[in-house]
Design a protein around this motif. Structure first.
Motif, PDB file in Angstrom:
ATOM      1  N   GLN A 233       0.829  -1.200   0.000  1.00 58.68           N
ATOM      2  CA  GLN A 233       0.000   0.000   0.000  1.00 58.68           C
ATOM      3  C   GLN A 233       0.868   1.257   0.000  1.00 58.68           C
ATOM      4  O   GLN A 233       1.997   1.257   0.485  1.00 58.68           O
ATOM      5  N   SER A 234       0.299   2.327  -0.533  1.00 60.65           N
ATOM      6  CA  SER A 234       1.011   3.602  -0.538  1.00 60.65           C
ATOM      7  C   SER A 234       0.991   4.205   0.862  1.00 60.65           C
ATOM      8  O   SER A 234       0.144   3.868   1.697  1.00 60.65           O
ATOM      9  N   ASN A 236       0.118   7.128   1.651  1.00 57.31           N
ATOM     10  CA  ASN A 236      -1.120   7.889   1.832  1.00 57.31           C
ATOM     11  C   ASN A 236      -2.241   6.985   2.326  1.00 57.31           C
ATOM     12  O   ASN A 236      -3.011   7.346   3.227  1.00 57.31           O
ATOM     13  N   GLU A 237      -2.340   5.792   1.747  1.00 56.75           N
ATOM     14  CA  GLU A 237      -3.357   4.826   2.182  1.00 56.75           C
ATOM     15  C   GLU A 237      -3.108   4.398   3.623  1.00 56.75           C
ATOM     16  O   GLU A 237      -4.039   4.302   4.436  1.00 56.75           O
ATOM     17  N   ARG A 240      -4.056   7.086   6.378  1.00 57.44           N
ATOM     18  CA  ARG A 240      -5.470   7.160   6.730  1.00 57.44           C
ATOM     19  C   ARG A 240      -5.891   5.998   7.622  1.00 57.44           C
ATOM     20  O   ARG A 240      -6.786   6.140   8.459  1.00 57.44           O
ATOM     21  N   GLN A 241      -5.234   4.849   7.453  1.00 59.02           N
ATOM     22  CA  GLN A 241      -5.599   3.678   8.247  1.00 59.02           C
ATOM     23  C   GLN A 241      -5.195   3.814   9.716  1.00 59.02           C
ATOM     24  O   GLN A 241      -5.793   3.183  10.583  1.00 59.02           O
ATOM     25  N   GLU A 247       0.535  11.396   4.017  1.00 58.92           N
ATOM     26  CA  GLU A 247       1.820  10.696   4.035  1.00 58.92           C
ATOM     27  C   GLU A 247       2.966  11.564   4.547  1.00 58.92           C
ATOM     28  O   GLU A 247       3.933  11.049   5.122  1.00 58.92           O
TER      29      GLU A 247
END
Length: 542
Positions: A233-234, A236-237, A240-241, A247
């Motif tokens: 995953q990036s 940025n992803e 958020r998690q 990021e």
């Protein structure tokens, strides 16, 4: 003890000797009732310790450990004397939606009547000649009377509960580990703790070694590490998690905590400790030697661990948690592979303070998928694919050779004899996955029915052997005197001598530690045994 069903005795054990220095640990997946006589001993459940003196009884819910130890304050030479009877039982006819969970409870008794009842029950249980209904029912009736009397004692208001209630700070820490992905204000958790702001600030720092914000960031960064190591995953992803805005903020916090960027962290080598046998097999099959790991005699010998890495620290199932933590603190692993349990694990928190704790699930995952998950964590996916390709090719060749060699319809059964029970395996562990799913060998009809019902490894008695007749028996025996005696008794019985595999001399003894393993190297070694016993002409060529 609120239950709508009835308890049914499934097994029974007796202990009658002085305690050794390390004490005695007992753990079962079923409910248990203990009737105890002790002098200067202690009992520990859920991290609560109580001194035992005289007679007592304890109810223990499933998946709960009980530890008996010496009372170290006692100077008498007879300190640590212990005698108990343990009854494992299961509830039938339960209305689970209305029943409250059973909590560990201890009742101190004024006399030996319950112990005498338990002793008589044990004699009846041990002296059954057969496992017929006419012999089981009187034993169950005795158990019901014992259970009723014990229940009365355990329902009295002066009983001792071993339920571990979370204090305010425990609740805060649990909340942070569960809700780290949310926006959490310090005032919210101060309120949850029940303390004043000043008390909370001091207590939290004393308990964790960090301020509130530092601790929350460390939880989030640990989650970031685990996600990065196990996915593509990036940032940025991932941000958020875990509760970060983007990021860039994640990268800044990551460097504050670790001293390096996320990219450098992922690329650097990591030392790994394994607290599960399956993780250990996965790592070693990839050529990765953990700094500390759950192991056994077969794994030690097969991988020559003492020669490969003098710095390797072996751990065993019986190694106490305090000793495990002591070893891990000394080797300082970057990553701790920790078994994933159902529900909350009260023992996991200290490991978070040692290294990054990662749990890889087994539910709905095959051993091959589990292997690939560990390979991804170590950056060795290609090595894992190569291993699996070679294994599949070899297994395919053996499957075809077995098809040509064995008589059509020939059946194979897997028996496992332990100190306290005998099991027949239908799928998954103890070679069932290899024999039935990979090599496509035929199980007896009764085992085939078990596979349809999802029964993994039910117990069997000697009279029940007639229902598990097969042309070939693979037999593993636990390495202890009680198991060997149980196996010897079984193998002298008329039921055993009448079995097809026995009469045809097709009984194959295998190493239980090797066949218990459910990972790449173990299945490869089990395949060697299959060749040795069922394809001896190929064995001689190799």
């Amino acid at each position: 003890m609120k239950h709508s069903g009835l308890p049914v005795l499934s097994n029974m054990y007796r202990h009658a000797e002085a305690l050794h220095t390390e004490g005695l640990r007992y753990h079962r997946n079923t409910s248990s009732l203990f009737v105890i006589q002790a002098h200067a001993a202690t009992v520990t459940i859920n991290n609560h310790t109580h001194r035992l003196e005289g007679f007592s009884c304890v109810c223990l819910p499933p998946h709960t450990s009980i530890h008996f130890g010496k009372d170290l304050t006692e100077t008498s030479t007879s300190a640590g004397q212990l005698r108990f009877y343990a009854c494992d039982y299961e509830w039938i006819g339960e209305e689970s939606s209305t029943d409250s969970p059973l909590m560990p409870t201890l009742a101190e008794l004024n006399h030996a009547s319950l112990l005498d009842q338990a002793s008589a029950l044990f004699d009846a249980y041990e002296n059954r000649l057969y496992n017929s209904l006419s012999q089981r029912l009187p034993v169950q009736a005795q158990f019901m009377l014992l259970f009723a009397d014990a229940s009365w004692a355990l329902e009295q208001p002066d009983c001792i509960s071993f339920t571990q209630q979370l204090d305010g700070m425990d609740q805060v820490i649990s909340y942070l580990h569960t809700h780290y992905d949310r926006k959490i204000q310090r005032d919210d958790v101060v309120s949850l703790s029940g303390l004043s702001l000043r008390q909370f600030t001091s207590s939290f720092k004393q308990r964790t070694g960090f301020t509130f914000n530092e601790y929350l960031n460390r939880i989030r960064i640990d989650k970031v590490k685990a996600i990065m190591l196990q996915s593509r995953q990036s940032l940025n992803e991932i941000a958020r998690q875990v509760g970060y805005s983007d990021e860039f903020y994640l990268s800044r916090k990551f460097k504050q905590v670790t001293g390096m960027s996320p990219t450098i962290y992922v690329r650097k080598p990591h030392t790994i400790a394994s607290l599960d046998h399956a993780y250990t097999l996965d790592l070693l099959s990839l050529g990765v030697t953990p700094c500390a790991a759950i192991t056994d005699t077969w794994v030690n010998g097969h991988f020559q661990l003492s020669q490969v890495s003098p710095s390797f620290h072996p751990l065993y199932w019986q190694t106490q948690q305090s000793r495990r933590l002591q070893i891990l603190q000394s080797v300082k692993p970057d990553i701790i592979l920790y078994p994933l349990a159902e529900g909350d694990d009260p023992h996991i928190e200290p490991y978070h303070q040692v290294g990054l704790v990662i749990q890889i699930p087994w539910r709905g995952v095959t051993w091959k998928q589990h292997f690939m998950n560990v390979a991804q964590l170590t950056g060795m996916e290609q090595q894992a694919r190569n291993w699996l390709d070679a294994f599949d090719q070899r297994a395919g060749q053996i499957r075809e050779a077995l098809r040509r060699t064995l008589n059509p319809g020939a059946t194979v059964a897997i028996l496992n004899v332990r100190s306290d029970r005998s099991l027949i395996y239908a799928y998954g562990y103890m070679g069932a996955d290899l024999l039935y799913d990979i090599l496509k060998l035929t199980p007896p009809q009764a085992v085939a029915s078990m596979r349809v019902q999802g029964l993994e490894h039910p117990e069997f008695s000697i009279p029940e052997l007639t229902g598990y007749d097969a042309d070939h028996y693979v037999v593993s025996i636990e390495n202890n005197p009680a198991a060997r005696l149980r196996a010897a008794t079984m193998m002298k019985s008329p039921e055993w001598l009448a079995r097809t595999a026995v009469k045809q001399q097709c009984v194959y003894p295998v190493d239980m530690t090797k066949w218990y393993g459910y990972g790449p190297a173990a299945l490869g070694a089990q395949l060697d045994d299959v060749i040795h016993y069922l394809l001896p002409h190929l064995s001689k060529k190799t």
